[in-house]
Design an enzyme around this catalytic site. Structure first.
Site, PDB file in Angstrom:
ATOM      1  N   GLY A 189       1.991  10.361   6.599  1.00  0.00           N
ATOM      2  CA  GLY A 189       2.013   8.956   6.219  1.00  0.00           C
ATOM      3  C   GLY A 189       0.876   8.611   5.287  1.00  0.00           C
ATOM      4  CG  ASP A 190      -0.295   6.135   1.318  1.00  0.00           C
ATOM      5  OD1 ASP A 190      -1.326   5.534   1.671  1.00  0.00           O
ATOM      6  OD2 ASP A 190       0.000   6.334   0.126  1.00  0.00           O
ATOM      7  CG  PHE A 191      -4.866   5.425   4.815  1.00  0.00           C
ATOM      8  CD1 PHE A 191      -5.178   4.853   3.599  1.00  0.00           C
ATOM      9  CD2 PHE A 191      -5.485   6.623   5.149  1.00  0.00           C
ATOM     10  CE1 PHE A 191      -6.079   5.430   2.729  1.00  0.00           C
ATOM     11  CE2 PHE A 191      -6.397   7.228   4.279  1.00  0.00           C
ATOM     12  CZ  PHE A 191      -6.693   6.625   3.062  1.00  0.00           C
ATOM     13  CG  HIS A 196     -17.479   7.966   1.980  1.00  0.00           C
ATOM     14  ND1 HIS A 196     -18.464   8.919   1.974  1.00  0.00           N
ATOM     15  CD2 HIS A 196     -16.298   8.647   1.924  1.00  0.00           C
ATOM     16  CE1 HIS A 196     -17.915  10.120   1.904  1.00  0.00           C
ATOM     17  NE2 HIS A 196     -16.607   9.981   1.871  1.00  0.00           N
TER      18      HIS A 196
END
Length: 334
Positions: free
Chosen positions: A224-226, A244
């Protein structure tokens, strides 16, 4: 006998301080080149001449000699008898076969993905962003497999000391489900699960990152892609070296995605190098410039984390140090 105050530390000449810092890149660049060439592997217990090292590495013997001479002045290699160079404890860390080898880490700092960005720092200072036209670090490494291999090896080097320190600094045993968001190949979560036998873990990561990750007990790999996907519900969420990489707006988007999935009072554990709010040298202050130059992100102070977390409906509860340069910022979903 009257007590004597300890002697005051020597005051460095201001002109010398400025001059030394102005040319600090020279020794650093020599270190990168020597590490990349594999010169340390050519120096055995009896030492080696520049010609012998050059024959092993394929570099010019005279240029090699001059760079090694400079590094030896800094304690990396030693100028021995008969024009030979011998190892010091520091130069041994540049060997490929040393158990604590830092060769990949040094090579990573000198590869174009990083070094070229520092040479463009003037433009970054004017715009506040990395040079336009530079792909994200992930995209760049995907397009440059040789540098990607160096980067991955450097991350393995880091994991040898950092990940055990992080896993040992926090009690994860109270959690039933732990999600490592952007957790790479699951190295940290595997260590955590070893000491939390009743917990299960989920690594939430891009599909190509986890495609060939070996299976492990109680560990699920979920692609998945956050920024776009829906994160699993869990008792605790890990974000190590994720925020960061991003500016405040995108870091806020990541935290918002975690908060949508989190239950009330779920824990969020951010593992990063905090910038201390006091003067003096600190690794976090240097790493912050790397983020500025390479990713457009930043290292943050505790106060900056508190503000960022509050905007995403998390309350910062405490900051835990580890035996590494990393800290754990603990927050609670509110």
């Amino acid at each position: 006998m009257a007590r004597r105050d300890p002697p005051a530390p020597p005051v460095q000449d201001p002109a010398q301080l400025v001059a030394d810092l102005a040319r600090a890149h020279i020794a650093a660049r020599c270190l990168h080149v020597i590490a990349d060439s594999g010169a340390a592997d050519a120096v055995g217990s009896a030492g080696a001449t520049p010609a012998e090292i050059a024959a092993h590495t394929g570099v010019d013997a005279d240029a090699l000699d001059r760079m090694l001479r400079l590094l030896a002045a800094h304690g990396i290699f030693e100028s021995a008898a008969n024009g030979r160079y011998a190892h010091t404890p520091a130069s041994l860390l540049l060997r490929s076969d040393h158990p604590g080898s830092l060769r990949s880490y040094v090579r990573m700092n000198g590869m174009p993905a990083f070094w070229d960005r520092y040479t463009e720092l003037g433009e970054t200072a004017r715009t506040g962003r990395p040079r336009q036209g530079f792909a994200s670090l992930v995209d760049y490494l995907t397009a440059h497999p040789d540098e990607s291999a160096i980067f991955n090896a450097a991350m393995v080097t880091k994991s040898r000391t950092v990940l055990p320190a992080v896993a040992a600094a926090y009690d994860f045993s109270a959690f039933g489900t732990i999600v490592d968001v952007g957790g790479g190949r699951g190295h940290l979560l595997k260590l955590i699960l070893d000491d939390a036998p009743h917990a299960k873990g989920i690594v939430y990561e891009l599909e190509h990152v986890i495609a060939d990750t070996p299976a492990a007990p109680r560990l699920e790999l979920r692609a998945g892609d956050f920024f776009e996907g829906s994160l699993p519900s869990a008792d605790a969420y890990l974000l190590m070296d994720v925020l960061h990489d991003w500016d405040e707006a995108d870091a806020g988007r990541i935290l918002a995605a975690v908060r949508r999935a989190a239950r009330l009072q779920s824990r969020l554990l951010i593992v990063e190098t905090l910038v201390p709010e006091i003067p003096g040298p600190h690794f976090g202050k240097s790493l912050d410039i790397t983020m500025l130059a390479v990713t457009g992100g930043r290292e943050r102070t505790e106060a900056q984390f508190r503000t960022l977390l509050s905007a995403a409906r998390f309350s910062l509860t405490r900051v835990l140090p580890t035996t590494s340069q990393y800290s754990i910022v603990e927050a609670e979903a509110i």
